[in-house]
Scaffold this motif. Structure first.
Motif, PDB file in Angstrom:
ATOM      1  N   PHE B 157      23.723  60.774   8.485  1.00 44.61           N
ATOM      2  CA  PHE B 157      22.964  61.439   7.430  1.00 44.61           C
ATOM      3  C   PHE B 157      23.974  62.012   6.449  1.00 44.61           C
ATOM      4  N   TYR B 292       6.763  55.853   9.618  1.00 45.08           N
ATOM      5  CA  TYR B 292       7.377  56.025  10.940  1.00 45.08           C
ATOM      6  C   TYR B 292       7.373  54.710  11.718  1.00 45.08           C
ATOM      7  N   ILE B 325      17.433  67.627   4.798  1.00 43.03           N
ATOM      8  CA  ILE B 325      17.267  66.915   6.073  1.00 43.03           C
ATOM      9  C   ILE B 325      15.803  66.832   6.475  1.00 43.03           C
ATOM     10  N   THR B 326      14.930  67.603   5.807  1.00 42.59           N
ATOM     11  CA  THR B 326      13.500  67.529   6.136  1.00 42.59           C
ATOM     12  C   THR B 326      12.769  66.499   5.264  1.00 42.59           C
ATOM     13  N   PRO B 330      15.181  60.997   6.327  1.00 47.27           N
ATOM     14  CA  PRO B 330      15.987  61.461   7.458  1.00 47.27           C
ATOM     15  C   PRO B 330      15.121  62.037   8.576  1.00 47.27           C
ATOM     16  N   ASP B 331      14.024  62.679   8.218  1.00 46.65           N
ATOM     17  CA  ASP B 331      13.190  63.326   9.230  1.00 46.65           C
ATOM     18  C   ASP B 331      12.631  62.294  10.209  1.00 46.65           C
ATOM     19  N   LEU B 332      11.970  61.266   9.656  1.00 45.08           N
ATOM     20  CA  LEU B 332      11.363  60.268  10.545  1.00 45.08           C
ATOM     21  C   LEU B 332      12.445  59.454  11.250  1.00 45.08           C
ATOM     22  N   GLY B 334      15.321  60.612  12.223  1.00 47.15           N
ATOM     23  CA  GLY B 334      15.807  61.456  13.318  1.00 47.15           C
ATOM     24  C   GLY B 334      14.876  61.445  14.513  1.00 47.15           C
ATOM     25  N   TYR B 335      13.569  61.281  14.263  1.00 48.06           N
ATOM     26  CA  TYR B 335      12.615  61.236  15.373  1.00 48.06           C
ATOM     27  C   TYR B 335      12.711  59.919  16.149  1.00 48.06           C
ATOM     28  N   ILE B 336      13.248  58.883  15.512  1.00 47.84           N
ATOM     29  CA  ILE B 336      13.292  57.580  16.196  1.00 47.84           C
ATOM     30  C   ILE B 336      14.665  57.318  16.806  1.00 47.84           C
ATOM     31  N   THR B 337      15.722  57.676  16.047  1.00 45.87           N
ATOM     32  CA  THR B 337      17.059  57.332  16.509  1.00 45.87           C
ATOM     33  C   THR B 337      17.487  58.253  17.647  1.00 45.87           C
ATOM     34  N   GLN B 340      21.954  61.965  15.567  1.00 44.13           N
ATOM     35  CA  GLN B 340      22.363  61.767  14.182  1.00 44.13           C
ATOM     36  C   GLN B 340      23.720  62.423  13.978  1.00 44.13           C
ATOM     37  N   PRO B 360      24.413  70.496  13.380  1.00 43.71           N
ATOM     38  CA  PRO B 360      23.181  69.697  13.329  1.00 43.71           C
ATOM     39  C   PRO B 360      23.355  68.281  13.868  1.00 43.71           C
ATOM     40  N   SER B 361      24.563  67.861  14.192  1.00 36.52           N
ATOM     41  CA  SER B 361      24.764  66.515  14.721  1.00 36.52           C
ATOM     42  C   SER B 361      24.454  66.484  16.212  1.00 36.52           C
TER      43      SER B 361
END
Lengths: 589, 475
Positions: B157, B292, B325-326, B330-332, B334-337, B340, B360-361
């Motif tokens: 990100f 998503y 980041i929201t 990046p948000d969606l 982050g939910y899949i990967t 980050q 945040p990583s």
């Protein structure tokens, strides 16, 4: 066995429209196209029907047929569910792999429950018995320790006219015959139940026994009752899945139904590869022997994601009806809500908030209301507890799914990104979370441990909220400006945070804390506080307390004292007495 | 690739409506959902497209190259009766393709009779192998505290103006199969690299090409380029085409494949554009409700399966609009990967490379690839301790900015020093520096030794006894 009921006229992603028979029922299961993909009727208007298809529709053509089945979307129930891994519409993934290889192809049709496998069945009824719906007809051992109680379909009742002698039977072999009015019905171990219809029970009981998860922040601070519903919302990376896995591993339920709804493939694989090797501390058997997995990962068809929640809860209710305590994890309900939104969008329905359909709240309510501690039709008692993960976009709890979920749950475990960033796990924020079951489960704690858990728990929470207030001041003026008594609060809350609330799911000793260990740790920290406070009030500088060797011992106790060696806490208490005693003596004057 | 699909297929002359890249074609019969079309304009030029929706007597078609120059009557649309396929072959490594998988390096079409559907198919969760082998990237902030495993998807990100491209190039250049700390260096197994560019500038593509050339990796790289001036709609296909080749290499040729996708934000915008033209109900910031699922259909094409030794590891790069980041992308993602790597603007200003914002990583799979028998026994607790200490540093800094550094307690002063050293010595390293895992662990312990022993509650007492190097005076 199924007749053509229509012809496809329109296709867009998982939504298909067709024209044909006016006799197709709402929510009827249909087979779509030449490949006979599984679908469900979700709208009817004149001779037009709208179908959501549970498989990828690429390559499907207009003009292709739709076949009716006359049945609603149902799951198969019977021995053989345990240790299974299904997709969202209860197709067994291992069989799909065997037949199609590593990738999921379309049009796979398999029995959800093996028709070949034989179960040792022992009847519990005899000829002439009057039986009602839900009655236990007999038992089959599903695993070495789990007794599968074969029940009469809740909609049936009658007089037993024949029972099978004890022996090995498949799920389709007759095990009893029943006279229902004029006709005689053959009963097998297998039954089907429509997923969108809650299985009936006699009445609800109050939920006042906690679901013990071995997680200190949950059991000690924000307990959920057996038969209750809890929500875990949190931004990505805050540990929803790790928390769900921990509960699935350690919760004192007899059956776990784990629904991976629109989540990662690797996570399901992790469960699959880990659970058979983990031992249930209560039965000594592998955890897999009490688990049913539903895996509809994020790249699998979206409509089946919508169905997966219902498939899971119906299986959970079935085991509840046998008299078991079932815990159901749904990870994540937001993905389920998004599936609703996607289908709704394709139907061009008027959106309410953020594109979600107006019936979102209603669907969430229906789902969470299927949790409960109940008297079953057959006189046993059982429960279904639901733990639903929520994935709010951007971690913003004001979004519709989190907000509606909050209305239907009584226990809220708010995950916090900043705690997760500091690697404070489980990253459950103690100031934003709540449990409405506190009063209800207090009596259980007293009976089980003989201690006043609720008072102690509330005292610890009081200190934590005091800490939050004090840390605002510290941020402005630094800790040195605070009087020693207030700094004593900070010393204690550090012990609470690092010694109690933080818990390492990957460390063998720390992963699961027994109730006895939890209450003893809480007691010890509060004892430390009372003794320390008394000394500080006499004028002892706070750094003397801070530097006591026992502080480190208390923080490390979570991973050094096992559940079997609770008495070692007495030694730690002695150390507190001894070290504090010395200070006390020095400042007695 | 046209030779597979040309035979058969019906042709419709004239279209009913054209709106942006979307055509409504009337009069076709038995059109399949998601099938490929060839669109011929009045001058005989052919472009490709895909069916998005079919109804009775009409089909909604998306033209990959846009609709410029198409007319209502002069357009011919030929339905090819199959979904989009690309050729796949090992010899595609070392080659450059456009966003739809046609060669643009002047070379011939790949010689193969294997064609694969760009949409792929979901991997059955029971067929997966859970990732456990770590990849040594030589970068402390990744190997030490956000370890990357084979078969993981770990995005970068970033934001405009930050060195995400350099970092990705460095990872690609240095990545080898991880070893136990202290094990002698061996010739690492090399990765095949599949690189997909969506809407990035020519310079960026060029930068990667040069970087691959310099490191001698070019012969094992396949590049799929859809640059900023290429048709945006093609971007929907580009990452899928790249992943289709990656799947072939990993699961049929048993290679270890590293996939770099840049920039996913541009992909999202292309998706939003099409959704918009089609008049779909938007969810957040105008993105479609299925964003998503759509992203997941690519990110989930990562991993290992039981029938092959190969693996696919994905490093998607996203520039976060306004460093937010929201934001849905990046948000969606982050939910899949599985975690980050976040780049931080402040570190970048301070001249620290790579400017990885450690807090945040996250690498979700790290716990399963490190520790005893993998890196070193103390690694997991060491990492947690570094995180906890650095998080505390942030609090202390906030306090120091209010009351001044002099007013801080001794311990807090030490945290402040620790924080500075952490950024300068642990996070910071040169573009060419390839640190071994033991070197990374060593630096970490050196930094932790700046703090009093009593503060180190995440590591065990035994580990403190072995690795702690400070004097621990005056705590």
């Amino acid at each position: 066995m199924s007749d053509q009921v229509g012809t496809i006229t329109w296709i867009s992603g998982p939504v298909v429209r067709a024209r044909g028979s006016r006799h197709v029922g709402m929510l009827e299961l249909v087979e779509v196209g030449a490949d006979r993909l599984v679908g469900e009727v979700i709208g009817l208007k004149g001779d037009q029907m709208t179908v959501q298809v549970y498989e990828e529709t690429a390559g499907m053509q207009t003009g292709a047929p739709i076949y009716g089945t006359g049945l609603p979307l149902s799951v198969e129930l019977g021995p053989g569910l345990i240790q299974s891994i299904y997709d969202g519409v209860q197709r067994p993934l291992p069989l799909i792999e065997e037949a199609m290889g590593s990738f999921i192809n379309r049009g796979a049709r398999f029995d959800s429950i093996s028709r070949e496998k034989k179960w040792r069945y022992t009847s519990r009824v005899k000829v002439g018995d009057e039986v009602k719906g839900g009655a236990i007809l007999g038992v089959a051992m599903e695993t070495d320790t789990l007794e599968h109680r074969v029940m009469l379909n809740p909609d049936d009742s009658g007089t037993i006219t024949w029972v099978a002698p004890s022996g090995d039977y498949t799920v389709t072999d007759p095990i009893a015959k029943l006279k229902m009015g004029k006709e005689e019905k053959t009963v097998t171990m297998l039954q089907r139940w429509p997923v969108r219809r809650a299985r009936p029970f006699t009445n609800r009981r109050p939920a006042n026994i906690p679901l013990i998860t071995g997680q200190r922040i949950l059991d000690t601070f924000f307990p959920v009752a057996k038969g209750g519903a809890a929500g875990i919302p949190g931004p990505f990376g805050s540990g929803k899945t790790v928390t769900q896995h921990s509960i699935a591993k350690w919760a004192d339920a007899e059956i776990i139904v784990y629904i991976g709804c629109g989540e990662r493939g690797n996570e399901m694989t992790e469960v699959l590869q880990e659970f058979p090797h983990l031992v249930d501390p209560r039965t000594g058997r592998p955890l897999m022997e009490r688990t049913v997995l539903i895996a509809n990962t994020s790249n699998m068809p979206v409509a089946a994601r919508e169905a997966s929640i219902y498939t899971g809860i119906t299986i959970a209710e079935y085991y509840r009806d046998m008299g078991y305590h079932v815990a159901l994890m749904a990870d994540s309900t937001s993905r389920w809500a998004e599936a609703l939104r996607e289908v709704s969008g394709r139907l061009e329905e008027m959106p309410a908030e953020e594109g979600y359909p107006a019936y979102l709240a209603g669907r969430l309510a229906e789902f969470y209301e299927r949790a409960g501690y109940v008297d079953n039709l057959n006189g046993t008692q059982g429960s279904v507890s639901i733990v639903g993960a929520v994935s709010p976009p951007g971690g913003d709890f004001s979004e519709p799914v989190t907000q509606h979920t909050k209305r239907f749950i009584r226990c809220f475990w708010a995950l916090d990104k900043s705690l997760a960033s500091a690697r404070h796990f489980p990253a459950i924020n103690w100031l934003d979370s709540y449990s409405e079951y506190l009063e209800d489960v207090g009596a259980w704690w007293r009976e089980k441990t003989g201690k006043d858990w609720l008072t102690m728990r509330n005292r610890a929470m009081e200190l934590l909220s005091e800490e939050s207030r004090l840390s605002q001041i510290v941020k402005l003026v630094g800790p040195d400006a605070l009087p020693y008594t207030e700094r004593m609060v900070l010393e204690t809350t550090r012990l609470i945070r690092e010694g109690l609330l933080q818990q390492n799911a990957t460390e063998s000793v720390d992963a699961f804390s027994s109730v006895e260990k939890q209450i003893r740790m809480l007691e010890l920290v509060l004892y430390f506080h009372e003794r320390g406070m008394a000394i500080v009030k006499k004028g002892a500088p706070i750094n003397l307390i801070h530097d006591l060797p026992v502080v480190d011992t208390i923080i490390r106790a979570k991973s050094t004292v096992t559940n079997e060696e609770i008495t070692r806490f007495d030694e730690i208490q002695k150390q507190i007495d001894q070290q504090m005693g010395q200070l006390d003596a020095e400042y007695r004057s | 690739m046209s030779e597979v699909t040309v035979q058969g297929g019906q042709e419709v002359v004239g279209v009913g409506r054209i709106e942006g890249p979307i055509l409504v074609v009337e009069g076709g019969a038995n059109v399949s959902y998601d099938e490929v079309v060839e669109i011929q304009d009045s001058r005989g030029q052919i472009r490709r497209g895909r069916v998005l929706e079919v109804g009775e007597g009409f089909a909604v078609v998306q033209a990959f190259a846009g609709s410029t120059g198409l007319s209502i009557d002069g357009t011919r649309v030929r339905f090819l009766g199959t979904t989009l396929h690309i050729p796949v072959a090992e010899e595609m490594l070392g080659r450059i393709f456009d966003g739809l998988g046609s060669p643009i390096d002047g070379g011939p079409e790949p010689l193969t009779d294997r064609y694969a559907d760009v949409n792929g198919q979901p991997i059955n969760p029971t067929a997966r192998i859970y990732p456990r082998d770590y990849i040594q990237t030589g970068i402390s902030t990744i190997d030490g505290v956000n370890t990357l495993l084979r078969g993981q998807k770990l995005p970068l990100f970033s934001g405009a103006g930050m060195p995400h491209d350099q970092l990705a190039a460095q990872i690609v250049r240095q990545a080898t199969l991880g070893k136990l700390a202290g094990a002698p260096p061996t010739e690492g197994e090399e990765f095949a690299i599949v690189f997909a560019a969506m809407g990035v500038k020519n310079d960026v593509a060029d930068y990667f090409r040069r970087s691959f050339t310099e490191s001698g990796a070019l012969t094992r790289v396949a590049m799929f380029l859809n640059l900023a001036d290429d048709p945006p709609v093609e971007r929907i296909v580009t990452p899928r085409a790249a992943l289709t080749l990656a799947e072939y290499l990993a699961y049929e040729r048993e290679m270890h494949v590293l996939v770099v996708l840049t920039d996913m934000t541009n992909y999202g915008e292309a998706l939003r554009q099409i959704s918009n033209v089609r008049g779909e109900v938007p969810s957040r910031k105008g993105y479609p409700g299925y964003l998503y699922s759509d992203l997941a259909s690519m990110y989930e094409r990562t991993g290992r399966i039981r029938t092959s030794k190969g693996s696919i590891t994905q490093i998607p790069i996203l520039t976060m609009p306004n460093d937010d980041i929201t934001h849905p992308m990046p948000d969606l993602t982050g939910y899949i990967t599985e975690g980050q790597i976040v780049l931080g603007r402040e570190l970048n200003f301070a001249g620290i490379y790579p400017p990885v914002a450690v807090l945040p990583s996250l690498s979700r799979l790290m716990k399963d690839g490190i520790g005893k028998n993998r890196t070193r026994d103390d690694h997991p607790r060491w990492g947690a301790q570094l995180y906890a200490a650095y998080a505390r540093t942030q609090d202390v800094r906030a306090l120091a900015s209010v009351i001044g550094e002099e007013e801080l307690s001794d311990v807090d002063q030490k945290y402040l020093k620790f924080g500075r050293a952490f950024e300068r010595e642990f996070v910071n390293q040169s573009f060419t520096e390839n640190r071994t895992i033991e070197r990374t662990l060593e630096i970490g312990w050196k930094l932790l030794s700046m703090l009093p022993k009593k503060e180190l509650t995440r590591v065990t007492l035994d580990e403190i006894a072995i690795y702690y190097k400070g004097d621990d005076a005056s705590n």
